[in-house]
Design a protein around this motif. Structure first.
Motif, PDB file in Angstrom:
ATOM      1  N   LEU A 217      35.645  37.550  34.341  1.00  0.00           N
ATOM      2  CA  LEU A 217      36.045  38.686  35.170  1.00  0.00           C
ATOM      3  C   LEU A 217      37.167  39.482  34.513  1.00  0.00           C
ATOM      4  O   LEU A 217      37.214  40.716  34.648  1.00  0.00           O
ATOM      5  CB  LEU A 217      36.458  38.209  36.562  1.00  0.00           C
ATOM      6  CG  LEU A 217      35.348  37.566  37.394  1.00  0.00           C
ATOM      7  CD1 LEU A 217      35.873  37.154  38.766  1.00  0.00           C
ATOM      8  CD2 LEU A 217      34.131  38.466  37.517  1.00  0.00           C
TER       9      LEU A 217
ATOM     10  N   ARG B  19      35.656  41.348  31.486  1.00  0.00           N
ATOM     11  CA  ARG B  19      34.801  42.425  32.006  1.00  0.00           C
ATOM     12  C   ARG B  19      35.537  43.760  32.019  1.00  0.00           C
ATOM     13  O   ARG B  19      34.936  44.809  31.840  1.00  0.00           O
ATOM     14  CB  ARG B  19      34.365  42.015  33.414  1.00  0.00           C
ATOM     15  CG  ARG B  19      33.618  43.016  34.218  1.00  0.00           C
ATOM     16  CD  ARG B  19      33.315  42.375  35.586  1.00  0.00           C
ATOM     17  NE  ARG B  19      32.528  43.249  36.399  1.00  0.00           N
ATOM     18  CZ  ARG B  19      32.996  43.929  37.434  1.00  0.00           C
ATOM     19  NH1 ARG B  19      34.269  43.822  37.782  1.00  0.00           N
ATOM     20  NH2 ARG B  19      32.210  44.703  38.134  1.00  0.00           N
TER      21      ARG B  19
ATOM     22  N   PHE C 299      30.081  41.179  40.985  1.00  0.00           N
ATOM     23  CA  PHE C 299      30.768  41.514  39.737  1.00  0.00           C
ATOM     24  C   PHE C 299      29.754  41.606  38.593  1.00  0.00           C
ATOM     25  O   PHE C 299      29.735  40.744  37.707  1.00  0.00           O
ATOM     26  CB  PHE C 299      31.823  40.463  39.387  1.00  0.00           C
ATOM     27  CG  PHE C 299      32.914  40.325  40.393  1.00  0.00           C
ATOM     28  CD1 PHE C 299      33.926  41.280  40.472  1.00  0.00           C
ATOM     29  CD2 PHE C 299      32.966  39.248  41.259  1.00  0.00           C
ATOM     30  CE1 PHE C 299      34.953  41.158  41.396  1.00  0.00           C
ATOM     31  CE2 PHE C 299      33.984  39.116  42.181  1.00  0.00           C
ATOM     32  CZ  PHE C 299      34.982  40.074  42.257  1.00  0.00           C
TER      33      PHE C 299
ATOM     34  N   ARG D  32      39.786  38.473  43.429  1.00  0.00           N
ATOM     35  CA  ARG D  32      39.420  39.471  42.412  1.00  0.00           C
ATOM     36  C   ARG D  32      38.784  40.706  43.045  1.00  0.00           C
ATOM     37  O   ARG D  32      38.949  41.808  42.547  1.00  0.00           O
ATOM     38  CB  ARG D  32      38.483  38.877  41.360  1.00  0.00           C
ATOM     39  CG  ARG D  32      39.111  37.776  40.530  1.00  0.00           C
ATOM     40  CD  ARG D  32      40.271  38.307  39.684  1.00  0.00           C
ATOM     41  NE  ARG D  32      40.902  37.231  38.961  1.00  0.00           N
ATOM     42  CZ  ARG D  32      42.068  36.685  39.272  1.00  0.00           C
ATOM     43  NH1 ARG D  32      42.749  37.139  40.312  1.00  0.00           N
ATOM     44  NH2 ARG D  32      42.575  35.704  38.558  1.00  0.00           N
TER      45      ARG D  32
END
Length: 174
Positions: A127, A130, A82, A170
């Motif tokens: 996350l 992001r 990520f 995720r």
């Protein structure tokens, strides 16, 4: 996780759009002197500033070698799976958030903005941010674990397994 969720929700509700919300540990491990430089970066246009163990000039005192190795491995893994421009330290909770970004995240995600209950909630926040075109920066952290009174509440194996579970979830939600 619940404390972070509740604290961010209350802070966002009370803040004006140009305010800055700083989150840090209250166990003497995070030095408050960094707040000024973190706030300056937010005022200069960054949305989230993270105090990072992986920036030149950082210093870590009193953290066992095994935890340092696990943290470094997690940082590398997250950067591969990520990638976030401007972020190397995904797990540090010492952060400054522009209030407008927090409000936007809470508007977009609601109570799900901080849905993880353990230490991995800090990763989950990044996350989610992001996906929102947020500008991230880091400053070098001086982590004074040697000043911490009492034992850590973190259960390392449980946190590691929960964080890997979060990564997997995720990954498939992309």
């Amino acid at each position: 996780g619940a404390t972070i969720r509740d604290g961010l929700r209350v802070a966002a509700a009370r803040c004006g759009p140009r305010d800055i919300v700083v989150v840090m540990d209250a166990d003497n491990t995070h030095t408050p002197g960094l707040i000024r430089s973190m706030a300056r970066l937010v005022k200069e246009g960054s949305d989230v500033v993270i105090a990072s163990r992986y920036q030149p000039g950082s210093l870590v005192r009193g953290v066992p070698l095994s935890r340092r190795i696990l943290s470094r491995a997690a940082s590398i893994l997250f950067r591969i799976v990520f990638p976030i421009l401007g972020v190397k330290d995904y797990t540090c909770g010492y952060r400054a958030y522009g209030a407008s970004v927090l409000k936007a995240a809470l508007d977009q995600y609601g109570d799900a903005f901080v849905s993880e209950e353990g230490f991995q909630c800090m990763v989950d926040i990044l996350l989610k941010l992001r996906k929102m075109d947020v500008i991230f920066r880091e400053v070098p952290l001086i982590l004074r674990y040697d000043l911490k009174e009492g034992a850590s509440k973190m259960k390392v194996v449980r946190t590691m397994l929960r964080t890997l579970g979060l990564m997997t979830r995720r990954w498939f939600q992309r």
